[in-house]
Scaffold this active site. Structure first.
Site, PDB file in Angstrom:
ATOM      1  N   PRO A  91       2.636  15.299   6.060  1.00  0.00           N
ATOM      2  CA  PRO A  91       3.260  15.754   4.817  1.00  0.00           C
ATOM      3  C   PRO A  91       3.846  17.158   4.912  1.00  0.00           C
ATOM      4  O   PRO A  91       4.622  17.564   4.041  1.00  0.00           O
ATOM      5  CB  PRO A  91       2.113  15.696   3.797  1.00  0.00           C
ATOM      6  CG  PRO A  91       0.868  15.723   4.593  1.00  0.00           C
ATOM      7  CD  PRO A  91       1.182  15.044   5.887  1.00  0.00           C
ATOM      8  N   GLU A 118      -8.471  14.695   7.448  1.00  0.00           N
ATOM      9  CA  GLU A 118      -7.937  15.905   6.837  1.00  0.00           C
ATOM     10  C   GLU A 118      -6.690  16.423   7.550  1.00  0.00           C
ATOM     11  O   GLU A 118      -5.914  17.178   6.989  1.00  0.00           O
ATOM     12  CB  GLU A 118      -9.011  17.002   6.822  1.00  0.00           C
ATOM     13  CG  GLU A 118      -8.652  18.251   6.040  1.00  0.00           C
ATOM     14  CD  GLU A 118      -8.467  17.977   4.542  1.00  0.00           C
ATOM     15  OE1 GLU A 118      -7.787  18.775   3.890  1.00  0.00           O
ATOM     16  OE2 GLU A 118      -9.014  16.961   4.037  1.00  0.00           O
ATOM     17  N   ARG A 156      17.195  -0.898  12.177  1.00  0.00           N
ATOM     18  CA  ARG A 156      18.359  -1.547  11.556  1.00  0.00           C
ATOM     19  C   ARG A 156      19.669  -0.850  11.930  1.00  0.00           C
ATOM     20  O   ARG A 156      20.755  -1.401  11.724  1.00  0.00           O
ATOM     21  CB  ARG A 156      18.192  -1.601  10.043  1.00  0.00           C
ATOM     22  CG  ARG A 156      18.193  -0.254   9.352  1.00  0.00           C
ATOM     23  CD  ARG A 156      17.732  -0.355   7.902  1.00  0.00           C
ATOM     24  NE  ARG A 156      18.398  -1.443   7.191  1.00  0.00           N
ATOM     25  CZ  ARG A 156      19.633  -1.362   6.699  1.00  0.00           C
ATOM     26  NH1 ARG A 156      20.327  -0.241   6.859  1.00  0.00           N
ATOM     27  NH2 ARG A 156      20.173  -2.377   6.052  1.00  0.00           N
ATOM     28  N   ASP A 171      25.714   1.557   3.795  1.00  0.00           N
ATOM     29  CA  ASP A 171      24.492   1.718   3.016  1.00  0.00           C
ATOM     30  C   ASP A 171      24.477   3.052   2.281  1.00  0.00           C
ATOM     31  O   ASP A 171      25.139   4.013   2.680  1.00  0.00           O
ATOM     32  CB  ASP A 171      23.260   1.671   3.935  1.00  0.00           C
ATOM     33  CG  ASP A 171      22.857   0.251   4.267  1.00  0.00           C
ATOM     34  OD1 ASP A 171      23.280  -0.667   3.551  1.00  0.00           O
ATOM     35  OD2 ASP A 171      22.118   0.072   5.238  1.00  0.00           O
TER      36      ASP A 171
END
Length: 245
Positions: A91, A118, A156, A171
């Protein structure tokens, strides 16, 4: 292309890689997915891969030894390259976006490390990974779902992965804009009709309509993206008209 995933939960990927475009790309020989349980590389007799953090604090930290050894083993088995991209799912990493997917799709080998607990021992960040990627500003239980996102979005883009080669090009985000609206048969459904322009057969006008619809949708939903798009004089005039309505 080879995509290696280091995880403590390899079973999570079984169904994902056996469905849809990901399965078809493997069958075509375009990509090879290799899911590795890095617990197999720990030197701990109890098969532990985590430990308490120095200095105290809550949670457990992934130890460096299993990850370093797992990456070394994966690299030694690779015939085509000696320096794959080693990516931590984290993150704290760079937020993932379409341009990054396009960049990664040009690589021969990606190694995706899925964290848990953690976090990682900092030596993994500094001396093993080449980069860190986050799929959004939120925290998940582990990095597996993020690794699936990267594997899907990269696969893809490989030539031959999609039935229509233009699909990936048009896209959302690939052009810098959100994608224009699509319609299919029937031309009228519950009194809702397909725009006349799409039934006209006039391809130049259809292309112009699609461009304007993409601009309009981006303006309404993600105006921040417009700052990064190269706009024509006609595009700018159309957007100015939208702002003045």
């Amino acid at each position: 292309m080879k995509i290696t995933i280091l995880t403590l939960f390899p079973e999570m990927f079984t169904g994902v890689f056996q469905q849809s475009i990901l399965k078809q790309a493997q069958e075509k020989g375009l990509v090879n997915y290799n899911v590795v349980n890095f617990r197999d590389y720990t030197n701990d007799k109890h098969k532990r891969v985590d430990d308490y953090p120095y200095g105290g604090g809550g949670g457990m930290i992934l130890t460096p030894q299993p990850l370093f050894d797992a990456v070394a083993a994966v690299k030694s088995e690779s015939e085509n390259d000696s320096s794959p991209r080693v990516i931590l799912m984290c993150p704290q990493g760079e937020r993932y976006h379409q341009k990054k997917a396009e960049e990664l799709s040009k690589e021969d080998h990606l190694i995706l490390i899925c964290g848990h607990y953690e976090g990682y021992d900092e030596r993994v960040r500094k001396h093993l990974a080449t980069e860190e990627i986050s799929i959004g500003d939120y925290v998940l239980t582990g990095g597996e779902i993020g690794a699936m996102v990267i594997a899907d979005s990269v696969t893809r883009l490989l030539p031959g992965a999609l039935g229509n080669e233009m699909s990936a090009v048009t896209d959302s985000y690939s052009t810098g804009l959100l994608e224009y609206p699509h319609y299919t048969r029937p031309a009228a459904f519950l009194d809702y009709k397909v725009p006349d322009i799409l039934l006209s057969g006039h391809h130049e006008r259809i292309d112009r309509w699609r461009r304007q619809q993409a601009l309009k949708r981006t303006f309404e939903r993600r105006p921040d993206l417009l700052e990064q798009v190269e706009l024509t004089a006609e595009d700018k005039a159309f957007l100015e008209d939208l702002r003045n309505r």
